[in-house]
Design a protein around this motif. Structure first.
Motif, mmCIF file in Angstrom:
data_model
loop_
_atom_site.group_PDB
_atom_site.id
_atom_site.type_symbol
_atom_site.label_atom_id
_atom_site.label_comp_id
_atom_site.label_asym_id
_atom_site.label_seq_id
_atom_site.Cartn_x
_atom_site.Cartn_y
_atom_site.Cartn_z
ATOM 1 N N PRO A 258 11.258 43.229 62.481
ATOM 2 C CA PRO A 258 10.085 42.635 61.717
ATOM 3 C C PRO A 258 8.926 43.744 61.322
ATOM 4 C CG PRO A 258 10.851 41.058 63.375
ATOM 5 C CD PRO A 258 11.635 42.433 63.539
ATOM 6 N N TYR A 259 8.986 44.789 62.204
ATOM 7 C CA TYR A 259 7.931 45.696 61.901
ATOM 8 C C TYR A 259 8.231 46.506 60.800
ATOM 9 C CZ TYR A 259 6.094 44.929 66.559
ATOM 10 O OH TYR A 259 5.623 44.407 67.716
ATOM 11 N N GLU A 260 9.683 46.549 60.145
ATOM 12 C CA GLU A 260 10.022 47.193 59.114
ATOM 13 C C GLU A 260 9.898 46.670 57.795
ATOM 14 O OE1 GLU A 260 10.486 50.364 59.368
ATOM 15 O OE2 GLU A 260 10.271 50.407 61.674
ATOM 16 N N HIS A 261 9.318 45.317 57.743
ATOM 17 C CA HIS A 261 9.410 44.684 56.445
ATOM 18 C C HIS A 261 8.147 43.948 56.262
ATOM 19 C CE1 HIS A 261 13.743 45.310 56.073
ATOM 20 N NE2 HIS A 261 13.907 44.870 57.434
ATOM 21 N N GLY A 262 7.754 43.648 55.059
ATOM 22 C CA GLY A 262 6.940 42.447 54.637
ATOM 23 C C GLY A 262 5.571 43.330 54.867
ATOM 24 N N ARG A 263 4.670 42.135 55.731
ATOM 25 C CA ARG A 263 3.289 42.477 55.892
ATOM 26 C C ARG A 263 3.260 43.374 57.202
ATOM 27 N NH1 ARG A 263 -1.676 37.930 56.430
ATOM 28 N NH2 ARG A 263 -3.303 39.456 56.429
ATOM 29 N N PRO A 264 3.776 42.987 58.196
ATOM 30 C CA PRO A 264 3.791 43.786 59.501
ATOM 31 C C PRO A 264 4.074 45.401 58.964
ATOM 32 C CG PRO A 264 4.924 41.830 59.900
ATOM 33 C CD PRO A 264 4.781 41.896 58.525
ATOM 34 N N HIS A 265 4.963 45.538 58.303
ATOM 35 C CA HIS A 265 5.330 46.858 57.684
ATOM 36 C C HIS A 265 4.223 47.620 57.202
ATOM 37 C CE1 HIS A 265 7.542 50.510 56.827
ATOM 38 N NE2 HIS A 265 7.472 50.240 55.612
ATOM 39 N N ALA A 266 3.520 47.037 56.124
ATOM 40 C CA ALA A 266 2.347 47.608 55.484
ATOM 41 C C ALA A 266 1.314 47.878 56.360
ATOM 42 C CB ALA A 266 1.912 46.461 54.226
ATOM 43 N N LEU A 267 1.014 46.770 57.435
ATOM 44 C CA LEU A 267 -0.135 46.977 58.296
ATOM 45 C C LEU A 267 0.348 48.195 59.165
ATOM 46 C CD1 LEU A 267 -0.861 43.273 59.173
ATOM 47 C CD2 LEU A 267 -2.527 44.893 58.019
ATOM 48 N N GLU A 272 -0.772 53.676 61.300
ATOM 49 C CA GLU A 272 -0.491 54.963 61.567
ATOM 50 C C GLU A 272 -1.171 56.200 60.655
ATOM 51 O OE1 GLU A 272 3.780 54.828 60.825
ATOM 52 O OE2 GLU A 272 4.209 54.146 62.607
ATOM 53 N N ALA A 273 -1.335 55.976 59.510
ATOM 54 C CA ALA A 273 -2.063 56.842 58.666
ATOM 55 C C ALA A 273 -3.343 56.925 59.124
ATOM 56 C CB ALA A 273 -1.977 56.475 57.103
ATOM 57 N N LEU A 274 -4.164 55.791 59.425
ATOM 58 C CA LEU A 274 -5.766 55.742 59.745
ATOM 59 C C LEU A 274 -5.858 56.440 61.261
ATOM 60 C CD1 LEU A 274 -6.471 52.291 58.353
ATOM 61 C CD2 LEU A 274 -7.369 54.254 57.488
ATOM 62 N N THR A 275 -4.933 55.863 62.039
ATOM 63 C CA THR A 275 -5.019 56.667 63.474
ATOM 64 C C THR A 275 -4.921 58.129 63.493
ATOM 65 O OG1 THR A 275 -4.578 54.486 64.398
ATOM 66 C CG2 THR A 275 -4.388 56.265 65.737
ATOM 67 N N ALA A 307 -5.612 47.511 62.582
ATOM 68 C CA ALA A 307 -4.565 47.277 61.658
ATOM 69 C C ALA A 307 -3.212 47.320 62.735
ATOM 70 C CB ALA A 307 -4.226 48.472 60.567
ATOM 71 N N LEU A 308 -3.335 47.991 63.690
ATOM 72 C CA LEU A 308 -1.961 47.995 64.698
ATOM 73 C C LEU A 308 -1.987 46.444 65.400
ATOM 74 C CD1 LEU A 308 0.343 49.519 66.310
ATOM 75 C CD2 LEU A 308 -1.548 49.739 67.991
ATOM 76 N N ARG A 309 -2.961 45.991 65.868
ATOM 77 C CA ARG A 309 -3.111 44.772 66.530
ATOM 78 C C ARG A 309 -2.482 43.445 65.642
ATOM 79 N NH1 ARG A 309 -5.236 45.678 71.637
ATOM 80 N NH2 ARG A 309 -5.717 47.846 71.727
ATOM 81 N N PHE A 310 -3.131 43.656 64.447
ATOM 82 C CA PHE A 310 -2.554 42.546 63.376
ATOM 83 C C PHE A 310 -1.247 42.896 63.023
ATOM 84 C CE2 PHE A 310 -6.939 41.875 62.801
ATOM 85 C CZ PHE A 310 -7.261 40.556 62.234
ATOM 86 N N ALA A 311 -0.561 43.860 62.835
ATOM 87 C CA ALA A 311 0.670 44.359 62.765
ATOM 88 C C ALA A 311 1.724 43.707 63.880
ATOM 89 C CB ALA A 311 1.131 45.733 62.512
ATOM 90 N N VAL A 312 1.010 43.940 64.980
ATOM 91 C CA VAL A 312 1.942 43.394 66.078
ATOM 92 C C VAL A 312 1.908 41.842 66.074
ATOM 93 C CG1 VAL A 312 1.846 43.199 68.612
ATOM 94 C CG2 VAL A 312 1.555 45.350 67.571
ATOM 95 N N PHE A 313 0.705 41.096 65.966
ATOM 96 C CA PHE A 313 0.674 39.751 65.675
ATOM 97 C C PHE A 313 1.493 39.094 64.818
ATOM 98 C CE2 PHE A 313 -0.929 35.964 64.371
ATOM 99 C CZ PHE A 313 -0.945 35.141 65.580
ATOM 100 N N GLN A 314 1.408 39.626 63.666
ATOM 101 C CA GLN A 314 2.246 39.247 62.619
ATOM 102 C C GLN A 314 3.669 39.380 62.966
ATOM 103 O OE1 GLN A 314 1.403 37.327 60.136
ATOM 104 N NE2 GLN A 314 -0.993 37.619 60.321
#
Length: 339
Positions: A258-267, A272-275, A307-314
């Motif tokens: 799920p981290y590689e698709h959709g909204r979690p992937h975008a977040l 990664e870029a921001l950090t 963004a990381l926390r929201f990606a983990v949640f989604q």
């Protein structure tokens, strides 16, 4: 067909080798002379009784709980930075971190109570201390930590009761690491596949993310002459966050999909870029005068942590909705035990 047609060797006149497909041939036909494959059996679909999902997806409000995860980490790491700034004679950095910790934990509690619906529900969680329950331990941890951060910030702003303020700062710093990481244990203790399968690395991911956020706040609020600890924390936090997350995805297996698709992937890509970018800018900020570069680095680090926390949640919500993330790992574990 009559009863006499059936013999001990089978049905007379039947040729099973031509009329029935067995073994590997029941799946897909081999590609012949440029023709595409045609499925003989429909693709497997994971489902459960009466069409109900195997797991109930998290019903928490995304803004409340993802914000609660983020703000708690920011508060806990800021308390460590505040204590360091106070001990090393950096008053502006210490005050920025104290105010940040008090404000973040207050907003975090507000988000939690808003999701619960009534403040009384949070108070009810304090009726019993259950060491085996991350929720129970976390509730007591917040109940002890929040007043310390408020007392430390109030004493610093008022300029009075310095001894009590210093003791509150030290107490908040002692509890800060647990506040920054207990939410990782909390979500990993659930049955949500993308959270539970990453239980080994999730606390390190949250620790690095919290350090990055606190460093970002310090870079924004403190002058360059006092921001040295914040710059170092930014680099260390970013390295821990990004490294631990990559390790977690590799070890999690299918549940990391799920981290590689959709909204979690975008977040996640944004995080990664921001950090990484914020850490680089924080390093450069120590070599160049001016406030624009530190402020930009701080804003990038704060946004990357969120963004990381929201990606983990989604990603957790997505993994709970699809039964395959529950069924396949269970079968793999059973097969491994059988072997």
């Amino acid at each position: 067909m009559t009863g006499s047609d059936v013999t001990r060797e089978g049905v007379q006149g039947a040729r099973p080798g031509r009329e029935a497909l067995t073994g590997a041939h029941t799946g897909r036909r081999r590609r012949r002379r440029g023709r595409g494959e045609r499925s003989m059996v429909p693709e497997a679909r994971f489902s459960s009784y009466y069409g109900k999902p195997i797991l109930n997806k998290p019903v928490w409000k995304p803004l409340d709980i993802a914000g609660y995860l983020y703000l708690g980490g920011l508060a806990g790491a800021s308390s460590l930075l505040a204590a360091g700034g106070q001990v090393t004679g950096r008053p502006v950095l210490a005050r920025t971190a104290k105010l940040g910790a008090a404000g973040a934990i207050s907003l975090s509690l507000a988000a939690l109570v808003h999701d619960l619906g009534r403040p009384a529900r949070f108070i009810n969680m304090l009726r019993v201390l259950k060491p085996t329950s991350p929720m129970s331990v976390g509730s007591w941890l917040l109940a002890g930590y929040a007043p310390l951060t408020v007392a430390a910030a109030a004493a610093d702003v008022a300029g009075r009761h310095r001894t009590a303020g210093a003791a509150a700062t030290a107490g908040a710093a002692v509890l800060g690491p647990a506040v920054a990481t207990y939410t990782a244990v909390l979500i990993s203790d659930t049955a949500v596949p993308s959270w539970h399968e990453g239980y080994r690395e999730m606390p390190f991911v949250f620790a690095g993310s919290a350090a990055s956020a606190a460093a970002g706040l310090g870079l924004i609020g403190a002058p360059a002459t006092q921001a040295g600890p914040a710059r170092r924390m930014a680099v260390l936090g970013a390295a821990l966050e990004l490294g631990a997350f990559r390790l977690m995805k590799r070890r999690t297996g299918l549940a990391a999909e799920p981290y590689e698709h959709g909204r979690p992937h975008a977040l996640l890509r944004a995080a990664e870029a921001l950090t990484a970018g914020g850490a680089v800018l924080a390093t450069l900020a120590g070599r160049r005068p001016g406030r624009r570069l530190p402020a930009t680095a701080g804003a990038a680090l704060l946004a990357g942590s969120a963004a990381l926390r929201f990606a983990v949640f989604q990603a957790g919500v997505v993994s709970a909705e699809d039964p395959k993330y529950t069924v396949v790992p269970q079968r793999e574990r059973l097969d491994a035990r059988g072997r």
